[in-house]
Scaffold this motif. Structure first.
Motif, PDB file in Angstrom:
ATOM      1  N   ALA A 254       0.775  -1.311  -0.020  1.00 19.24           N
ATOM      2  CA  ALA A 254       0.164   0.264  -0.058  1.00 19.24           C
ATOM      3  C   ALA A 254       0.856   1.065   0.014  1.00 19.24           C
ATOM      4  CB  ALA A 254      -1.302   0.218   0.885  1.00 19.24           C
ATOM      5  N   ILE A 255       1.003   2.237  -0.813  1.00 18.01           N
ATOM      6  CA  ILE A 255       1.950   3.546  -1.329  1.00 18.01           C
ATOM      7  C   ILE A 255       0.505   4.379  -0.369  1.00 18.01           C
ATOM      8  CG2 ILE A 255       2.176   4.782  -2.599  1.00 18.01           C
ATOM      9  CD1 ILE A 255       3.386   2.428  -4.860  1.00 18.01           C
ATOM     10  N   GLY A 256       1.557   5.236   1.093  1.00 19.78           N
ATOM     11  CA  GLY A 256       1.120   6.282   1.308  1.00 19.78           C
ATOM     12  C   GLY A 256       1.516   7.278   0.744  1.00 19.78           C
ATOM     13  N   GLU A 257       1.717   8.304   1.741  1.00 14.82           N
ATOM     14  CA  GLU A 257       1.955  10.029   1.209  1.00 14.82           C
ATOM     15  C   GLU A 257       3.577  10.194   1.449  1.00 14.82           C
ATOM     16  OE1 GLU A 257       2.721   8.525   5.803  1.00 14.82           O
ATOM     17  OE2 GLU A 257       0.953   8.314   4.160  1.00 14.82           O
ATOM     18  N   PRO A 258       3.644  11.108   0.284  1.00 18.24           N
ATOM     19  CA  PRO A 258       5.327  11.194   0.842  1.00 18.24           C
ATOM     20  C   PRO A 258       5.905  11.463   2.094  1.00 18.24           C
ATOM     21  CG  PRO A 258       3.980  12.925  -1.077  1.00 18.24           C
ATOM     22  CD  PRO A 258       3.393  12.260   0.662  1.00 18.24           C
ATOM     23  N   VAL A 259       6.975  10.879   1.724  1.00 20.78           N
ATOM     24  CA  VAL A 259       8.098  10.796   3.207  1.00 20.78           C
ATOM     25  C   VAL A 259       9.328  11.456   2.190  1.00 20.78           C
ATOM     26  CG1 VAL A 259       9.513   9.299   5.143  1.00 20.78           C
ATOM     27  CG2 VAL A 259       7.089   8.567   3.580  1.00 20.78           C
ATOM     28  N   LEU A 260      10.114  11.029   1.803  1.00 22.62           N
ATOM     29  CA  LEU A 260      11.070  12.227   1.409  1.00 22.62           C
ATOM     30  C   LEU A 260      11.061  12.870  -0.066  1.00 22.62           C
ATOM     31  CD1 LEU A 260      14.486  12.612   1.287  1.00 22.62           C
ATOM     32  CD2 LEU A 260      14.500  10.368  -0.506  1.00 22.62           C
ATOM     33  N   GLU A 261      11.017  13.831  -0.440  1.00 21.61           N
ATOM     34  CA  GLU A 261      11.735  14.864  -0.979  1.00 21.61           C
ATOM     35  C   GLU A 261      12.778  15.895  -1.205  1.00 21.61           C
ATOM     36  OE1 GLU A 261       8.604  18.253  -2.983  1.00 21.61           O
ATOM     37  OE2 GLU A 261       7.837  17.034  -0.776  1.00 21.61           O
ATOM     38  N   VAL A 262      12.814  15.674  -2.102  1.00 25.26           N
ATOM     39  CA  VAL A 262      14.246  16.521  -2.501  1.00 25.26           C
ATOM     40  C   VAL A 262      13.500  17.112  -3.388  1.00 25.26           C
ATOM     41  CG1 VAL A 262      16.382  16.448  -3.872  1.00 25.26           C
ATOM     42  CG2 VAL A 262      15.751  13.800  -2.840  1.00 25.26           C
ATOM     43  N   ARG A 263      14.145  18.217  -3.529  1.00 24.32           N
ATOM     44  CA  ARG A 263      13.518  19.770  -4.829  1.00 24.32           C
ATOM     45  C   ARG A 263      15.224  20.883  -5.155  1.00 24.32           C
ATOM     46  NH1 ARG A 263       9.472  22.827  -0.298  1.00 24.32           N
ATOM     47  NH2 ARG A 263       7.462  20.400  -0.455  1.00 24.32           N
ATOM     48  N   GLY A 264      15.195  20.255  -5.942  1.00 23.64           N
ATOM     49  CA  GLY A 264      16.537  21.107  -6.948  1.00 23.64           C
ATOM     50  C   GLY A 264      17.692  20.875  -6.725  1.00 23.64           C
ATOM     51  N   ALA A 307      26.227  19.254  -1.167  1.00 24.04           N
ATOM     52  CA  ALA A 307      25.614  19.528  -2.061  1.00 24.04           C
ATOM     53  C   ALA A 307      26.082  21.278  -2.714  1.00 24.04           C
ATOM     54  CB  ALA A 307      23.670  19.253  -2.583  1.00 24.04           C
ATOM     55  N   ASP A 308      25.606  21.771  -3.506  1.00 18.71           N
ATOM     56  CA  ASP A 308      25.744  23.271  -3.338  1.00 18.71           C
ATOM     57  C   ASP A 308      24.485  23.723  -3.579  1.00 18.71           C
ATOM     58  OD1 ASP A 308      28.324  23.069  -4.338  1.00 18.71           O
ATOM     59  OD2 ASP A 308      28.340  22.200  -6.433  1.00 18.71           O
ATOM     60  N   SER A 309      23.600  22.722  -3.366  1.00 18.74           N
ATOM     61  CA  SER A 309      21.932  23.937  -3.363  1.00 18.74           C
ATOM     62  C   SER A 309      21.177  22.890  -3.896  1.00 18.74           C
ATOM     63  CB  SER A 309      21.350  25.216  -4.217  1.00 18.74           C
ATOM     64  OG  SER A 309      21.806  24.780  -5.556  1.00 18.74           O
ATOM     65  N   GLY A 310      19.703  22.661  -3.166  1.00 25.26           N
ATOM     66  CA  GLY A 310      18.383  21.970  -3.263  1.00 25.26           C
ATOM     67  C   GLY A 310      18.007  21.842  -1.271  1.00 25.26           C
ATOM     68  N   GLU A 311      16.926  21.383  -1.768  1.00 25.32           N
ATOM     69  CA  GLU A 311      16.512  21.105  -0.424  1.00 25.32           C
ATOM     70  C   GLU A 311      15.545  19.706  -0.004  1.00 25.32           C
ATOM     71  OE1 GLU A 311      12.856  23.419  -0.078  1.00 25.32           O
ATOM     72  OE2 GLU A 311      14.386  25.565   0.299  1.00 25.32           O
ATOM     73  N   ILE A 312      16.140  19.106   1.325  1.00 19.60           N
ATOM     74  CA  ILE A 312      15.246  17.783   1.347  1.00 19.60           C
ATOM     75  C   ILE A 312      14.191  17.786   2.101  1.00 19.60           C
ATOM     76  CG2 ILE A 312      15.980  15.369   2.089  1.00 19.60           C
ATOM     77  CD1 ILE A 312      18.689  16.081   1.303  1.00 19.60           C
ATOM     78  N   TRP A 313      13.352  17.318   1.674  1.00 19.64           N
ATOM     79  CA  TRP A 313      12.470  17.622   3.226  1.00 19.64           C
ATOM     80  C   TRP A 313      11.960  15.753   3.530  1.00 19.64           C
ATOM     81  CZ3 TRP A 313       9.103  22.327   4.392  1.00 19.64           C
ATOM     82  CH2 TRP A 313       9.826  22.684   3.381  1.00 19.64           C
ATOM     83  N   ILE A 314      11.430  15.599   4.945  1.00 18.64           N
ATOM     84  CA  ILE A 314      11.251  13.901   5.694  1.00 18.64           C
ATOM     85  C   ILE A 314       9.724  14.467   6.047  1.00 18.64           C
ATOM     86  CG2 ILE A 314      11.826  12.575   6.791  1.00 18.64           C
ATOM     87  CD1 ILE A 314      13.987  12.961   4.899  1.00 18.64           C
ATOM     88  N   ASP A 315       8.948  14.107   5.842  1.00 17.78           N
ATOM     89  CA  ASP A 315       7.719  14.296   6.296  1.00 17.78           C
ATOM     90  C   ASP A 315       6.961  15.354   6.255  1.00 17.78           C
ATOM     91  OD1 ASP A 315       7.094  11.162   6.955  1.00 17.78           O
ATOM     92  OD2 ASP A 315       8.464  11.596   8.661  1.00 17.78           O
ATOM     93  N   GLY A 316       7.169  15.897   5.074  1.00 16.48           N
ATOM     94  CA  GLY A 316       7.146  17.710   5.452  1.00 16.48           C
ATOM     95  C   GLY A 316       7.556  18.260   6.161  1.00 16.48           C
ATOM     96  N   VAL A 317       8.516  18.092   6.621  1.00 12.70           N
ATOM     97  CA  VAL A 317       9.487  19.198   6.775  1.00 12.70           C
ATOM     98  C   VAL A 317      10.307  18.992   6.832  1.00 12.70           C
ATOM     99  CG1 VAL A 317      10.772  19.784   9.156  1.00 12.70           C
ATOM    100  CG2 VAL A 317       8.059  18.482   9.339  1.00 12.70           C
ATOM    101  N   LYS A 318      11.404  20.448   6.273  1.00 12.42           N
ATOM    102  CA  LYS A 318      12.543  20.668   5.497  1.00 12.42           C
ATOM    103  C   LYS A 318      13.672  20.307   6.970  1.00 12.42           C
ATOM    104  CE  LYS A 318      15.147  24.143   3.574  1.00 12.42           C
ATOM    105  NZ  LYS A 318      15.357  25.797   3.619  1.00 12.42           N
ATOM    106  N   ALA A 319      14.331  19.220   5.828  1.00 10.98           N
ATOM    107  CA  ALA A 319      15.704  18.839   6.656  1.00 10.98           C
ATOM    108  C   ALA A 319      17.195  19.814   6.550  1.00 10.98           C
ATOM    109  CB  ALA A 319      15.999  17.795   6.360  1.00 10.98           C
ATOM    110  N   SER A 320      17.239  18.979   7.932  1.00 14.02           N
ATOM    111  CA  SER A 320      19.493  20.014   7.027  1.00 14.02           C
ATOM    112  C   SER A 320      20.033  18.679   7.889  1.00 14.02           C
ATOM    113  CB  SER A 320      19.288  21.071   9.060  1.00 14.02           C
ATOM    114  OG  SER A 320      20.828  21.231   8.481  1.00 14.02           O
TER     115      SER A 320
END
Length: 500
Positions: A254-264, A307-320
């Motif tokens: 069963a595929i649910g909500e996004p957990v990992l999101e990588v942006r740019g 990385a030089d730029s871009g964002e990583i989000w985990i469970d809808g929260v921006k991660a460092s």
């Protein structure tokens, strides 16, 4: 009838009362490519060690060029014309390419007892051009990548006046272009009448190259067949003793909500503008040719590289994520592509390897709680079916598949949200692959989101829910597994654009 070059009859070898080989046979004809197949632990390596003089057999006979021979050392094997390219590369990193190629057999001046460096340099330059390597003779081997070192070992073996060449997983670190160069070399060797014993877990290579196949199982000789008499399924049955009804035992999770999101995500000169999502219960496959930037992106996501730029989000929260420890704290785990260099401490036990990344769970006030460590390790060993004599067994003595399970075990103790798998089945046999695939499917059903980087398209297509294709450091296409062919993925990787 083709002329027989080599016969090994009734070869038996035991270690501490356990038989690694039991009456094994091998017959090699001149001018053939002969595949030697079997699971890890089937006895292939031991049989080749006997042939190359590294191991003395307890019983059996070896006939070479029609004469019974005793091969007492690797030098004796080389002197007879038996050359082996080992899976574990062993060049001398501080020496140059030229020095490595001709080590121990350097050209000398006819009138002086000195090495003729100009002659060695010229011979090396000719060989590098002949095998299409953009390298120079004076480059140090430590500057080369794994694929270049692999090609160097192949060239070195070919420079001997070999009557028989053994290749053990020669393409494990080669790009598609380098694989085609190697195949052309093998075909040329074959035309010259020199046979090749070819050991590989990659079925497509066996069916593309081999004339005949010999199969070993549990140290015993199962049989030899012309490749034309076999299918992939029948060869697997010979290897494992039963049919594998599904090599890729994928279970629909069963595929649910996004957990990992990588942006740019961007690292200049390596990859640019990488964006994707991975959902709970989803297996996202990442395909592409060697050098496409797949592993580099995953290393940046996990904090190994910056990385030089871009964002990583985990469970809808921006991660460092600046270091792997940051990624681990956020519920991420990564199985790297080279388990021996980056995933394991080979000289240590299973227990120590599993607990090494989990000392915070088993230590108090700076001291390891042995009972708790043992409990957790035994739990993981049972859960993912690591086959070993016990927790104290040194991991260097495990098969490739069980070594990979140890790497998985050390991460799974933390029950990660995101599991990154970089070449998860490289260098392991077909049965061990099926076990790894079963585990991956189970993890997805448990709600993990999984990113799987792989160079093997059947693996990508057999296990992924969705597939990203990378090329030249960019995402070139995205596909659903049931709406794409291998040809379309390759076309996309080489230059085209693909859509879901």
């Amino acid at each position: 009838m083709d002329e027989i070059l080599l016969e090994m009859k009734g070869i038996t070898k035991s270690y501490f009362g356990i038989k690694a080989l039991s009456s094994a046979n091998l017959q090699i004809r001149k001018g053939e490519v002969h595949a030697l197949m079997g699971e890890n632990g089937a006895g292939k390596s031991t049989l080749m060690k006997v042939l190359t003089g590294l191991v003395k057999p307890d019983e059996g006979e070896i006939y070479f060029q029609g004469e019974r021979v005793t091969i007492g050392s690797p030098k004796a094997a080389l002197d007879m014309g038996i050359a082996m390219i080992h899976q574990e590369l062993n060049p001398i990193p501080e020496m140059t390419i030229a020095e490595n190629l001709f080590l121990g057999r350097e050209s000398r001046y006819s009138y002086l007892p000195f090495v003729n460096r100009r002659r060695i340099h010229e011979d090396t330059e000719r060989l590098l051009q002949e095998y299409h390597l953009s390298l120079t003779p004076n480059q140090k081997v430590k500057e080369l990548n794994v694929a270049q070192k692999q090609m160097l070992e192949i060239i070195k073996a070919l420079t001997y006046d070999a009557k028989l060449i053994i290749m053990d997983e020669p393409t494990s670190a080669l790009s598609d272009e380098e694989v085609q160069t190697l195949f052309a070399v093998i075909k040329r060797i074959k035309q010259e009448g020199v046979p090749v014993i070819y050991i590989s877990h990659r079925m497509e290579e066996i069916f593309a190259l081999a004339d005949r196949v010999t199969v070993l199982r549990d140290g015993e000789y199962i049989g030899t067949e012309p490749i034309s008499n076999l299918t992939k399924e029948s060869l697997i049955t010979m290897m494992v003793g039963r049919p594998l009804t599904s090599i890729f035992p994928k279970t629909e999770a069963a595929i649910g909500e996004p957990v990992l999101e990588v942006r740019g995500l961007t690292r200049k000169g390596v990859f640019e503008e990488i964006s994707f999502q991975v959902h709970r219960g989803e297996i996202l496959g990442i395909a592409g040719l060697m050098g496409a930037g797949r592993s580099e992106v995953m290393r940046a996501v996990f904090g190994i590289d910056r990385a030089d730029s871009g964002e990583i989000w985990i469970d809808g929260v921006k991660a460092s994520i600046r270091r792997p420890i940051d990624a681990i704290a956020l519920g991420m785990a990564m199985v790297t592509e080279d388990r021996k260099e980056q995933g394991l401490v080979l000289s240590r036990s299973i227990r120590e390897n599993i607990s090494l990344a989990n000392l915070h769970k088993v230590a108090r006030s700076g001291f390891v709680r042995s009972r708790e460590e043992k409990r957790l390790c035994e739990l993981m060993m049972k859960e993912i079916s690591i086959k070993a004599s016990g927790l104290g067994q040194q991991v260097s003595f495990l098969s490739g598949g069980n070594q990979q399970k140890v790497v998985l075990a050390k991460w799974l103790i933390n029950r990660p949200k995101v599991l990154i798998l970089d070449e998860p089945t490289r260098g392991i046999d077909v049965k061990a692959k099926a076990e790894i695939y079963r585990l991956i499917s189970e993890f997805a059903c448990q709600g993990m989101c999984i990113v799987m980087v792989s160079s093997e398209l059947p693996e990508i297509m057999g296990m992924s829910d969705r597939i990203l294709v990378m090329g030249e450091g960019r995402i070139k296409g995205e596909f659903w597994r049931d709406r794409v062919t291998q040809e379309e993925i390759l076309e996309c990787a080489i230059g085209g654009d693909g859509i879901v």
